[in-house]
Write a protein that holds these residues in place. Structure first.
Motif, PDB file in Angstrom:
ATOM      1  N   ALA B 162       0.671  -1.323   0.085  1.00 57.54           N
ATOM      2  CA  ALA B 162       0.044   0.114  -0.041  1.00 57.54           C
ATOM      3  C   ALA B 162       0.910   1.149   0.037  1.00 57.54           C
ATOM      4  O   ALA B 162       0.519   2.271  -0.710  1.00 57.54           O
ATOM      5  CB  ALA B 162      -1.031  -0.046   1.228  1.00 57.54           C
ATOM      6  N   ARG B 163       2.012   1.067   0.871  1.00 49.58           N
ATOM      7  CA  ARG B 163       2.659   2.271   0.799  1.00 49.58           C
ATOM      8  C   ARG B 163       3.643   2.778  -0.428  1.00 49.58           C
ATOM      9  O   ARG B 163       3.472   3.864  -1.072  1.00 49.58           O
ATOM     10  CB  ARG B 163       3.902   2.100   2.111  1.00 49.58           C
ATOM     11  N   GLU B 164       3.680   1.522  -1.195  1.00 49.73           N
ATOM     12  CA  GLU B 164       4.643   1.629  -2.612  1.00 49.73           C
ATOM     13  C   GLU B 164       3.574   2.080  -3.693  1.00 49.73           C
ATOM     14  O   GLU B 164       3.833   3.217  -4.282  1.00 49.73           O
ATOM     15  CB  GLU B 164       5.207   0.061  -3.204  1.00 49.73           C
ATOM     16  N   ILE B 165       2.463   1.646  -3.439  1.00 49.70           N
ATOM     17  CA  ILE B 165       1.347   2.189  -4.122  1.00 49.70           C
ATOM     18  C   ILE B 165       0.898   3.751  -4.077  1.00 49.70           C
ATOM     19  O   ILE B 165       1.035   4.474  -5.110  1.00 49.70           O
ATOM     20  CB  ILE B 165       0.029   1.399  -4.187  1.00 49.70           C
ATOM     21  N   ALA B 166       1.040   4.078  -2.753  1.00 48.53           N
ATOM     22  CA  ALA B 166       0.819   5.661  -2.342  1.00 48.53           C
ATOM     23  C   ALA B 166       1.925   6.265  -2.915  1.00 48.53           C
ATOM     24  O   ALA B 166       1.739   7.333  -3.541  1.00 48.53           O
ATOM     25  CB  ALA B 166       0.829   5.588  -0.892  1.00 48.53           C
ATOM     26  N   ILE B 167       3.256   5.966  -2.814  1.00 52.73           N
ATOM     27  CA  ILE B 167       4.404   6.738  -3.268  1.00 52.73           C
ATOM     28  C   ILE B 167       4.233   6.874  -4.742  1.00 52.73           C
ATOM     29  O   ILE B 167       4.201   7.919  -5.454  1.00 52.73           O
ATOM     30  CB  ILE B 167       5.769   6.236  -2.850  1.00 52.73           C
ATOM     31  N   ASP B 168       3.996   5.830  -5.524  1.00 53.93           N
ATOM     32  CA  ASP B 168       3.872   5.724  -7.071  1.00 53.93           C
ATOM     33  C   ASP B 168       2.734   6.542  -7.398  1.00 53.93           C
ATOM     34  O   ASP B 168       2.806   7.410  -8.324  1.00 53.93           O
ATOM     35  CB  ASP B 168       3.427   4.273  -7.345  1.00 53.93           C
ATOM     36  N   MET B 169       1.458   6.787  -6.654  1.00 46.72           N
ATOM     37  CA  MET B 169       0.386   7.511  -7.176  1.00 46.72           C
ATOM     38  C   MET B 169       0.673   8.882  -6.792  1.00 46.72           C
ATOM     39  O   MET B 169       0.391   9.904  -7.875  1.00 46.72           O
ATOM     40  CB  MET B 169      -0.822   7.158  -6.330  1.00 46.72           C
ATOM     41  N   LEU B 170       1.366   9.254  -5.760  1.00 45.95           N
ATOM     42  CA  LEU B 170       1.868  10.749  -5.547  1.00 45.95           C
ATOM     43  C   LEU B 170       2.861  11.194  -6.782  1.00 45.95           C
ATOM     44  O   LEU B 170       2.813  12.111  -7.073  1.00 45.95           O
ATOM     45  CB  LEU B 170       2.501  11.130  -4.452  1.00 45.95           C
ATOM     46  N   ARG B 171       3.961  10.268  -7.090  1.00 50.24           N
ATOM     47  CA  ARG B 171       4.565  10.513  -8.187  1.00 50.24           C
ATOM     48  C   ARG B 171       3.736  10.676  -9.543  1.00 50.24           C
ATOM     49  O   ARG B 171       4.146  11.810 -10.020  1.00 50.24           O
ATOM     50  CB  ARG B 171       5.861   9.324  -8.372  1.00 50.24           C
ATOM     51  N   ARG B 172       2.951   9.966  -9.784  1.00 53.43           N
ATOM     52  CA  ARG B 172       1.922  10.015 -11.113  1.00 53.43           C
ATOM     53  C   ARG B 172       1.401  11.470 -11.179  1.00 53.43           C
ATOM     54  O   ARG B 172       1.116  12.073 -12.184  1.00 53.43           O
ATOM     55  CB  ARG B 172       1.387   8.817 -11.173  1.00 53.43           C
ATOM     56  N   VAL B 173       1.011  11.819  -9.802  1.00 49.40           N
ATOM     57  CA  VAL B 173       0.169  13.200  -9.903  1.00 49.40           C
ATOM     58  C   VAL B 173       1.018  14.336  -9.751  1.00 49.40           C
ATOM     59  O   VAL B 173       0.657  15.576  -9.935  1.00 49.40           O
ATOM     60  CB  VAL B 173      -1.034  13.201  -8.773  1.00 49.40           C
ATOM     61  N   GLY B 174       2.289  14.108  -9.910  1.00 45.16           N
ATOM     62  CA  GLY B 174       3.282  15.099  -9.946  1.00 45.16           C
ATOM     63  C   GLY B 174       3.606  15.938  -8.601  1.00 45.16           C
ATOM     64  O   GLY B 174       3.883  17.021  -8.614  1.00 45.16           O
ATOM     65  N   ILE B 175       3.703  15.161  -7.414  1.00 43.25           N
ATOM     66  CA  ILE B 175       4.170  15.569  -6.162  1.00 43.25           C
ATOM     67  C   ILE B 175       5.503  15.246  -6.227  1.00 43.25           C
ATOM     68  O   ILE B 175       5.970  14.109  -6.285  1.00 43.25           O
ATOM     69  CB  ILE B 175       3.190  15.006  -5.066  1.00 43.25           C
ATOM     70  N   PRO B 176       6.271  16.582  -5.952  1.00 42.94           N
ATOM     71  CA  PRO B 176       7.753  16.325  -5.822  1.00 42.94           C
ATOM     72  C   PRO B 176       8.175  15.402  -4.628  1.00 42.94           C
ATOM     73  O   PRO B 176       7.505  15.588  -3.500  1.00 42.94           O
ATOM     74  CB  PRO B 176       8.438  17.692  -5.688  1.00 42.94           C
ATOM     75  N   LYS B 177       9.208  14.665  -4.559  1.00 42.33           N
ATOM     76  CA  LYS B 177       9.587  13.873  -3.400  1.00 42.33           C
ATOM     77  C   LYS B 177       8.715  13.101  -2.623  1.00 42.33           C
ATOM     78  O   LYS B 177       8.303  12.966  -1.569  1.00 42.33           O
ATOM     79  CB  LYS B 177      10.274  14.845  -2.198  1.00 42.33           C
ATOM     80  N   PRO B 178       8.053  12.301  -3.373  1.00 39.19           N
ATOM     81  CA  PRO B 178       6.948  11.650  -3.192  1.00 39.19           C
ATOM     82  C   PRO B 178       7.137  10.598  -1.905  1.00 39.19           C
ATOM     83  O   PRO B 178       6.098  10.349  -1.104  1.00 39.19           O
ATOM     84  CB  PRO B 178       6.090  10.634  -4.296  1.00 39.19           C
ATOM     85  N   ASP B 179       8.306   9.983  -1.793  1.00 39.16           N
ATOM     86  CA  ASP B 179       8.664   9.301  -0.709  1.00 39.16           C
ATOM     87  C   ASP B 179       8.675  10.138   0.459  1.00 39.16           C
ATOM     88  O   ASP B 179       8.612   9.247   1.783  1.00 39.16           O
ATOM     89  CB  ASP B 179       9.912   8.471  -0.960  1.00 39.16           C
ATOM     90  N   GLN B 180       8.884  11.179   0.527  1.00 44.90           N
ATOM     91  CA  GLN B 180       8.763  12.005   1.562  1.00 44.90           C
ATOM     92  C   GLN B 180       7.490  12.517   2.085  1.00 44.90           C
ATOM     93  O   GLN B 180       6.847  12.733   2.818  1.00 44.90           O
ATOM     94  CB  GLN B 180       9.918  13.211   1.862  1.00 44.90           C
ATOM     95  N   ARG B 181       6.786  13.058   0.729  1.00 44.06           N
ATOM     96  CA  ARG B 181       5.531  13.788   0.949  1.00 44.06           C
ATOM     97  C   ARG B 181       4.355  12.754   1.384  1.00 44.06           C
ATOM     98  O   ARG B 181       3.357  13.011   1.869  1.00 44.06           O
ATOM     99  CB  ARG B 181       4.951  14.270  -0.449  1.00 44.06           C
ATOM    100  N   VAL B 182       4.663  11.430   1.300  1.00 45.61           N
ATOM    101  CA  VAL B 182       3.625  10.282   1.567  1.00 45.61           C
ATOM    102  C   VAL B 182       3.313  10.599   3.037  1.00 45.61           C
ATOM    103  O   VAL B 182       2.334  10.334   3.719  1.00 45.61           O
ATOM    104  CB  VAL B 182       4.378   9.065   1.123  1.00 45.61           C
ATOM    105  N   ASP B 183       4.208  10.978   3.899  1.00 45.90           N
ATOM    106  CA  ASP B 183       4.184  11.051   5.167  1.00 45.90           C
ATOM    107  C   ASP B 183       3.600  12.531   5.734  1.00 45.90           C
ATOM    108  O   ASP B 183       3.776  12.868   6.916  1.00 45.90           O
ATOM    109  CB  ASP B 183       5.443  10.742   5.961  1.00 45.90           C
ATOM    110  N   SER B 184       3.452  13.314   4.791  1.00 48.67           N
ATOM    111  CA  SER B 184       2.971  14.904   5.201  1.00 48.67           C
ATOM    112  C   SER B 184       1.507  14.720   5.662  1.00 48.67           C
ATOM    113  O   SER B 184       0.838  14.112   5.069  1.00 48.67           O
ATOM    114  CB  SER B 184       3.185  15.663   3.863  1.00 48.67           C
TER     115      SER B 184
END
Lengths: 328, 357
Positions: B162-184
């Motif tokens: 689920a975490r990997e999906i979340a990071i991948d989705m954030l990347r696809r919608v164009g959020i920079p540094k998705p691996d950090q933003r996932v915890d924002s």
């Protein structure tokens, strides 16, 4: 974070010193002191040696010395764990408070748990089923609870219990158990008595909390994030508890810290007096009336400490559960 | 248009709000069709029933509103067999298993207020895990049983997946540094980022349709353009239908293939985007288009639509638009309720100008 806590503790120390000083001043405000009252009593009984007895006591308690000296001596001893001696009981304040502390805490925790365990689900129900019959009933009862003073309710329940049910419900134990060692029978006896203060707090204490919980939750349920959670396919129960209640409950933590923790010792003194409960509340009220200043002063300092610690804990817990208020 | 391609059909939908002052007919005989992979724009003034129609499709009309008539047919396609079953969404238990699978899983939704559409106490990632763990299943291969032909079984995603999906989705919608933003937490994100997160949540479960309820209204123009780009890109990559609700004619012209114009809870016109903009049939649509400010025509007064939106408790008789209509035909428009007619190829309007009465 550590810095913040240290700073808060520093403020707390200053606050405690100020409060104890002001408290001490206020206790000293009325003319005379405990010993002048006592002198009157002894004279009235025709005790010849009254004057010299009183002078001895006055010297013993340091009441003949200037105010600042009295305060400083007491404050310094306080830090060493010697809270002074109660005039009226002629015993150390520490022992007096100590023997009532257990019952006070038991009663207060029971009250606290009953209040919160009842108030939160009822408040949530009342908000989720707004304007339903259940909500109307809960709302009516909570307004009655807010409106009736606790001591009045205590009197009504006492009358009902004694006259109608013919039960001995004063205090926390029946006569035969008061000095008995702990046993199953004593615990059952305690529970038989505990329901009255518990019921009173359930009615008077929950009312306000139910209203606050209901209001907060209604406001939160109108927020877009609740609808968004539902649109993700969460079941209604999870939408309400994991999203709406989770956010709406935060303000209640402040109430828990600023009211509940000091309330553990202070309690509802009037209710305790009416029900003759062996808690610290009635002791404190009595000490103020009798100008028993070391006892009163000690109580005040403890209430202050609990209030400050309660507030600090509430702030820390709030910061922990609500990321928006994380401390810098 | 083949029938097998239909996704959602709203047929004669009525939604009423029973408020103290009376009953408001928020949606009053609405028709709408959305095909698989198609973008349909729904436009209209505030309060015309656009958002309520969207919520009706999710069977989550807010209290005190309720669906009082009509049907919403959802043609559900089984992902394995391709078999299509038709469900009437209005008949479903609003907290039942089926609608909860549809919500979020098959039809995603994003909202107008990105600032407050995320639960403030949960991180961006938590929101995505929540959706993914409800809806997304991972196929499990059955080993050994060769007699039975590929029976697909599924399991739920693990926390790590689920975490990997979340990071991948954030990347696809164009959020920079998705691996950090996932915890924002939401308050640590800007409005545009929050709307991207909302899109990421909605798309993380690979829905077949996205309902976007004024997704860019609260954002400034440059962010709006970015968000629209993200939506278009993702739509192409997953072949998803979009129901795009807005009152912004410029946005809809860019996004939609087909446009539905709503007025007072009804569809007044439906056409391909080019037809609607170049050859609007309904006087209301014509008036709407005239009210768009045009660059290079300084000093002219902006055209407005005469009159006011009618009082919802006292709707006009006949055609609800007649008191404001420049083409008002006395004796006709105030008596007869117009029906939806195909006035040109694939161009529908409900106006008495096009009816023989």
């Amino acid at each position: 974070m550590v810095n913040y806590i240290l700073r808060r503790l520093g403020y707390a120390v200053i606050m405690i010193v100020l409060v104890s000083f002001v408290g001490f001043c206020i206790i000293k405000l009325p003319p005379g002191d405990f010993l002048t009252q006592k002198l009157e009593q002894l004279r009235a009984r025709g005790d010849r040696s009254a004057e010299s007895q009183i002078e001895a006591l006055r010297a013993k308690y340091g009441l003949d010395r200037p105010f600042m000296v009295q305060y400083t001596t007491w404050a310094v001893n306080f830090l060493k764990g010697d809270f002074g001696e109660s005039f009226q009981y002629e015993r150390p304040v520490k022992d007096l408070l100590g023997e009532r502390l257990t019952m006070t805490v038991v009663l207060a925790l029971a009250t606290l748990i009953i209040t919160w365990v009842l108030a939160i689900p009822l408040g949530v129900y009342s908000a989720v089923r707004q304007y339903s019959l259940g909500d109307q009933i809960i709302t009516t009862i909570s307004f009655i609870g807010i409106g009736i003073p606790g001591f009045l309710l205590a009197l009504i329940i006492l009358f009902f219990a004694i006259v109608v049910l013919n039960q001995d419900v004063l205090g926390l134990f029946s006569k035969e158990y008061i000095d008995a060692p702990w046993s199953v029978g004593k615990v059952i006896d305690l529970l038989k008595h505990l329901w009255i203060p518990a019921l009173i707090s359930a009615v008077t204490g929950t009312g306000g909390l139910i209203r606050i919980m209901r209001g907060n939750l209604l406001e939160t349920m109108g927020q877009p994030f609740v609808e968004a959670a539902r649109a993700r396919g969460l079941r209604n129960r999870d939408v309400i508890w994991k999203h709406a209640v989770r956010v709406a409950i935060n303000p209640l933590i402040v109430i828990l810290g600023s009211e509940a923790l000091p309330g553990i010792i202070g309690g509802n003194a009037l209710v305790s007096i009416v029900l003759n409960l062996p808690t610290i509340g009635p002791l404190f009220v009595d000490s103020l009336r009798r100008l028993d200043m070391y006892l009163a002063g000690t109580c005040i300092v403890f209430f202050t400490i609990l209030l400050l610690v309660g507030n600090l804990l509430a702030d820390l817990v709030l910061a922990w559960v609500d990321p928006r208020i994380r401390l810098e | 248009m083949e029938d097998g391609n239909k996704f959602i059909e709203v047929r004669d939908l009525h939604v009423e709000f029973d408020v103290r002052a009376g009953i408001i007919k928020a949606v009053d005989g609405m028709w709408l069709e959305i095909n698989r992979g198609q973008t349909v724009g729904v436009i209209g003034e505030s309060g015309c029933g656009k958002s309520v129609t969207a919520r009706a499709i999710m069977n989550m009309v807010p209290k005190p509103g309720k669906i009082s008539g009509g049907e919403i047919l959802y043609h559900r396609k089984n992902k394995d067999t391709g078999e299509v079953t038709t469900i009437d969404i209005t008949k479903l238990d609003p907290d039942g298993e089926v609608i909860r699978q549809i919500r979020g899983g098959e039809i995603g939704m994003i909202f107008q207020e990105p600032m407050s559409s995320l639960t403030p106490v949960y991180t961006a990632g938590t929101h995505i895990y929540e959706a993914v763990s409800l809806h997304r299943l991972v196929p499990v291969k059955k080993v050994g049983d060769q007699m039975v032909e590929t029976i697909m079984t599924y399991r739920k995603v693990t926390k790590q997946e689920a975490r990997e999906i979340a990071i991948d989705m954030l990347r696809r919608v164009g959020i920079p540094k998705p691996d950090q933003r996932v915890d924002s937490y939401p308050h640590q994100l800007s409005g545009g980022q929050r709307q991207r997160v909302m899109i990421a949540i909605a798309l993380s479960c690979e829905p077949e349709m996205l309902i976007a309820d004024e997704p860019t209204t609260a954002l400034d123009v440059s962010i709006e353009a970015q968000i629209l780009d993200v939506m278009r890109e993702l739509q192409h990559s997953v072949n998803m239908a979009i129901m795009f609700i807005t009152h912004n004619l410029g946005v809809i012209a860019e996004m939609a293939e087909e446009i539905v114009v709503m007025y007072m809870g009804k569809q007044v016109e439906r056409a391909k985007v080019v037809d609607l903009f170049y050859d609007p049939k309904h006087p209301y649509t014509q008036a709407l288009l005239r009210s768009i400010p045009k660059i290079g025509k300084r000093g002219e007064r902006l055209a407005t639509i005469e009159g006011m939106v009618p009082d919802p408790f006292h709707l006009p008789t006949g055609c609800v638009f007649h008191p404001r209509c420049p083409m008002f035909m006395p004796g006709k428009c105030d008596r007869i309720v117009p029906t939806n007619k195909e006035v040109a190829s694939n161009h529908w309007a409900s106006c008495l100008l096009y009816e023989e009465v």
